[in-house]
Motif scaffolding. Structure first.
Motif, PDB file in Angstrom:
ATOM      1  N   GLU A 148     -47.897   4.429 -59.389  1.00 27.26           N
ATOM      2  CA  GLU A 148     -48.737   4.638 -58.714  1.00 27.26           C
ATOM      3  C   GLU A 148     -49.271   6.546 -58.102  1.00 27.26           C
ATOM      4  N   LEU A 149     -47.905   7.065 -58.031  1.00 22.94           N
ATOM      5  CA  LEU A 149     -47.577   8.326 -58.103  1.00 22.94           C
ATOM      6  C   LEU A 149     -48.304   9.780 -58.913  1.00 22.94           C
ATOM      7  N   GLY A 150     -47.402   9.090 -59.719  1.00 20.50           N
ATOM      8  CA  GLY A 150     -46.630   9.959 -61.644  1.00 20.50           C
ATOM      9  C   GLY A 150     -45.881  10.465 -61.450  1.00 20.50           C
ATOM     10  N   ALA A 151     -44.757   9.870 -60.827  1.00 21.72           N
ATOM     11  CA  ALA A 151     -43.898  10.439 -60.888  1.00 21.72           C
ATOM     12  C   ALA A 151     -43.268  10.487 -61.624  1.00 21.72           C
ATOM     13  N   VAL A 152     -42.093  11.598 -62.594  1.00 22.93           N
ATOM     14  CA  VAL A 152     -42.014  11.633 -64.236  1.00 22.93           C
ATOM     15  C   VAL A 152     -40.249  11.385 -64.391  1.00 22.93           C
ATOM     16  N   SER A 153     -39.313  11.012 -63.252  1.00 28.34           N
ATOM     17  CA  SER A 153     -38.463  11.528 -63.041  1.00 28.34           C
ATOM     18  C   SER A 153     -38.060  10.877 -61.498  1.00 28.34           C
ATOM     19  N   ALA A 154     -36.263  10.615 -61.527  1.00 26.14           N
ATOM     20  CA  ALA A 154     -35.854   9.678 -60.037  1.00 26.14           C
ATOM     21  C   ALA A 154     -34.513   9.795 -60.804  1.00 26.14           C
ATOM     22  N   LYS A 155     -34.072  10.039 -59.215  1.00 23.42           N
ATOM     23  CA  LYS A 155     -32.206  10.437 -59.110  1.00 23.42           C
ATOM     24  C   LYS A 155     -31.921   9.939 -57.913  1.00 23.42           C
ATOM     25  N   THR A 156     -30.278   9.193 -58.536  1.00 18.75           N
ATOM     26  CA  THR A 156     -29.058   8.997 -57.113  1.00 18.75           C
ATOM     27  C   THR A 156     -28.677   9.115 -57.589  1.00 18.75           C
ATOM     28  N   ALA A 157     -27.581   9.163 -55.968  1.00 16.56           N
ATOM     29  CA  ALA A 157     -25.855   9.369 -56.609  1.00 16.56           C
ATOM     30  C   ALA A 157     -25.211   8.263 -55.780  1.00 16.56           C
ATOM     31  N   LEU A 158     -24.236   8.269 -56.479  1.00 23.50           N
ATOM     32  CA  LEU A 158     -23.044   7.464 -56.012  1.00 23.50           C
ATOM     33  C   LEU A 158     -21.815   7.450 -55.843  1.00 23.50           C
ATOM     34  N   ILE A 159     -20.580   7.130 -54.736  1.00 20.27           N
ATOM     35  CA  ILE A 159     -19.483   7.841 -55.426  1.00 20.27           C
ATOM     36  C   ILE A 159     -18.999   6.779 -55.970  1.00 20.27           C
TER      37      ILE A 159
END
Length: 219
Positions: A138-149
């Protein structure tokens, strides 16, 4: 009505079992109670910012204040959409989607928490799939990130099922001890290859400019 002035309150994401939207004040109170009832075993700390280590009387208040603060600080250049996750009509957790300079970078980040009583049912995967659909489709993102312990198997399992790949590590302090924070990244191509959750979006057009999505190029 609030949506006339803040149309984000009319945004709805729906999956087969969940509805995600900005919470009412009563639902925000419910979420504070869910957090106080427990998000993770007390001997663990899965968050790089140990906000759940607060005593219950502070923890619930911090949930409310954090949500209101993010709404108050919103700009198209820096935003954080903290959506209540409703399962069987009950607020059970929060799924966040945020970005900085989205019109240029077209990258988002996610974070979430879910009450322990509702874990192990696949809700974590479904709720993150909902915001990833919003970001990419819907918004046209090209990447997503996240982080975890390192050691947070549940969070890593959700990320892997949705197509994320490892993207490096950071050494951090976790409750005064050395820990590794693993970064993970999801490309548009990997997201498309791992889509399994049907997502319906309502109310986006009225608030598209809040995300700076009108300025994003077509993928």
């Amino acid at each position: 009505m609030i949506t006339e002035h803040l149309p984000l309150y009319g945004l709805r994401l729906r999956t087969p079992r969940l509805e995600l939207r900005l919470p009412t004040l009563d639902e925000l109170g419910q979420l504070a109670s869910v957090a106080c009832a427990g998000i993770h075993p007390p001997e663990d700390q899965p968050f790089s910012e140990p906000w759940t280590d607060q005593p219950p009387e502070r923890l619930g208040l911090s949930v409310v204040q954090h949500h209101l603060q993010k709404a108050a600080e919103w700009t198209p250049q820096s935003w954080s959409l903290n959506l209540a996750v409703l399962y069987e009509g009950e607020a059970v957790g929060i799924q966040d989607l945020g970005a900085r300079d989205f019109a240029v970078a077209r990258q988002v980040h996610t974070g979430s928490w879910l009450g322990r009583a509702h874990q192990g049912k696949g809700i974590g995967t479904e709720m993150r799939a909902a915001v990833l659909h919003l970001a990419f489709a819907e918004l046209g993102a090209v990447s997503a990130k996240t982080a975890l312990i390192e050691g947070n198997a549940r969070s890593e399992g959700v990320s892997r099922r949705l197509g994320y790949r490892h993207d490096g590590v950071e050494v951090i302090s976790n409750r005064g001890r050395r820990a590794l924070e693993r970064r993970m990244r999801l490309s548009r191509e990997d997201w498309e290859g791992h889509r399994t959750v049907a997502v319906a979006v309502e109310g986006l057009e009225a608030c598209r400019s809040f995300f700076a999505a009108e300025d994003a190029d077509t993928p």
